[in-house]
Design an enzyme around this catalytic site. Structure first.
Site, short mmCIF file in Angstrom:
data_model
loop_
_atom_site.label_atom_id
_atom_site.label_comp_id
_atom_site.label_asym_id
_atom_site.label_seq_id
_atom_site.Cartn_x
_atom_site.Cartn_y
_atom_site.Cartn_z
N ARG A 20 111.53 23.56 -42.88
CA ARG A 20 111.84 24.04 -44.23
C ARG A 20 111.71 25.56 -44.31
O ARG A 20 112.70 26.27 -44.42
CB ARG A 20 110.91 23.35 -45.25
CG ARG A 20 111.36 23.53 -46.72
CD ARG A 20 110.96 24.85 -47.34
NE ARG A 20 109.52 25.08 -47.28
CZ ARG A 20 108.95 26.23 -47.61
NH1 ARG A 20 109.70 27.27 -48.00
NH2 ARG A 20 107.64 26.38 -47.52
N ASP A 21 110.52 26.07 -44.16
CA ASP A 21 110.29 27.51 -44.28
C ASP A 21 110.97 28.26 -43.15
O ASP A 21 111.40 29.40 -43.32
CB ASP A 21 108.78 27.77 -44.28
CG ASP A 21 108.44 29.19 -44.69
OD1 ASP A 21 109.27 29.85 -45.31
OD2 ASP A 21 107.31 29.63 -44.39
N HIS A 213 98.34 30.18 -44.60
CA HIS A 213 99.74 30.33 -44.19
C HIS A 213 99.95 31.79 -43.82
O HIS A 213 100.18 32.64 -44.69
CB HIS A 213 100.64 29.91 -45.35
CG HIS A 213 102.10 29.91 -45.03
ND1 HIS A 213 102.86 28.75 -45.07
CD2 HIS A 213 102.96 30.90 -44.69
CE1 HIS A 213 104.12 29.05 -44.77
NE2 HIS A 213 104.20 30.35 -44.53
N HIS A 215 101.76 34.99 -41.72
CA HIS A 215 102.92 35.52 -41.02
C HIS A 215 102.43 36.54 -39.99
O HIS A 215 101.38 37.15 -40.16
CB HIS A 215 103.90 36.16 -42.00
CG HIS A 215 104.67 35.15 -42.80
ND1 HIS A 215 106.03 35.24 -43.00
CD2 HIS A 215 104.29 34.03 -43.45
CE1 HIS A 215 106.45 34.22 -43.73
NE2 HIS A 215 105.41 33.47 -44.02
N CYS A 246 110.85 35.13 -45.09
CA CYS A 246 110.97 34.87 -46.52
C CYS A 246 112.24 35.54 -47.02
O CYS A 246 112.37 36.77 -46.88
CB CYS A 246 109.76 35.41 -47.30
SG CYS A 246 109.92 35.20 -49.08
N ASN A 255 106.77 33.20 -39.20
CA ASN A 255 105.51 32.50 -39.38
C ASN A 255 104.71 32.45 -38.08
O ASN A 255 105.24 32.68 -36.99
CB ASN A 255 105.78 31.04 -39.80
CG ASN A 255 106.36 30.94 -41.18
OD1 ASN A 255 105.71 31.24 -42.17
ND2 ASN A 255 107.62 30.51 -41.27
#
Length: 306
Positions: A20-21, A213, A215, A246, A255
């Protein structure tokens, strides 16, 4: 060689966000059948939480416009949680129709990012989430609250710890089961991570309700993760092959790579249930379909050995 270190959890749950991300940041849409196989391969590698897709309007994230087509292809993944992002009540309705039982809402600790990402103020976004979370909880769904820009914002600069604590608590008060603290542009350092987790703890938010989370913009994702683990956090978000960024913050690079995380955890003797060789093979497979090598150092090292 496995060499445990004191003060760390025995097991970590990896919340895999690559499908997803990771894929939402691709310039072109990945075919639905490739996404489905990616998720199946991730599950086969031992990941038990794989964020599947997002039920946002296709105008905002066209790469995930195939959510209704993708989700039914994931039936039969027993024992694997497949959370999906929903921005509002319409997104929740779409997810519910397909049988999703885990959702996530995504908020911001800063006003500028809330305006750019949700076209609302922080307070207005919380008001938008309130009926979504209430309805989901009434249906017995698990609800995660993503909180972006917890450590720094490209427009506003450093984000005060107390502001992050305030919005995180507001999301929990709405009924979120857990909060994922996002270092959206990758500027966090270990001391900052400890300070935020300490402030949350002092305000009654335990680490059992927190995920992290990170990065890797400045190469700090693993060191920040270790600081969080030392503080008692046991849920870590990561993206297979280091995919992602993002779309609303250009300074946000990839990520934390799941393989890099698993390599560190394996070395510390921390259980994850993930087969690193199978996961690496999956990321190599996906990199071939994306037409570029994986940015994960572990993927590159292990695939080069082969």
């Amino acid at each position: 060689m496995t060499v445990p270190a004191p003060g760390l959890p025995a097991r970590v749950r990896i919340h895999e966000v690559g499908a997803r991300d990771g894929l939402q940041n691709e310039k072109t849409a990945v075919p639905t059948e490739v996404k489905a196989e990616f998720i199946h391969r991730l599950a086969a590698a031992g990941l038990t939480t794989v964020e599947a897709t997002s039920f946002v309007h296709p105008k905002w994230v066209p790469q995930l416009a195939d959510a209704e087509e993708l989700y039914p292809r994931l039936a039969g993944l027993d024992g694997v949680h497949l959370p999906v992002l929903v921005p509002n009540e319409r997104g929740l309705a779409r997810a519910r129709e397909l049988g999703a039982d885990r959702i996530a809402v995504f908020g911001s600790a800063t006003e500028t990012f809330a305006a750019r990402n949700l076209n609302r103020t922080v307070a207005e976004s919380l008001a938008m989430f309130e009926p979504v979370v209430a309805s989901a909880k009434a249906d017995g769904m698990h609800v995660r609250g993503y909180l972006s820009m917890c450590f720094g914002d490209p427009w506003e600069g450093a984000v005060p710890v107390h502001r992050v604590v305030s919005v995180a608590k507001a999301l929990l008060d709405l009924g979120c089961d857990e909060i994922s603290l996002g270092d959206t542009i990758g500027v966090a350092t270990p001391g900052h991570v400890r300070a935020l987790l300490s402030a949350l703890g002092e305000d009654g938010v335990g680490t059992d309700r927190i995920g992290v989370h990170f990065h890797d913009t400045y190469g700090q994702a693993l060191s920040n993760t270790l600081a969080a683990l030392q503080h008692g956090v046991t849920t870590v978000d990561a993206s297979a092959g280091g995919l992602g960024g993002c779309p609303y913050a250009k300074s946000a690079t990839g990520n934390l790579a799941t393989e890099d995380l698993v390599w560190m955890l394996d070395g510390l003797g921390i259980e994850t249930g993930v087969d690193l060789a199978a996961l690496t093979a999956t990321s190599v497979w996906m990199a071939e379909r994306l037409g570029r090598p994986s940015p994960s150092r572990t993927v590159r090292a292990l695939s080069h050995k082969e």
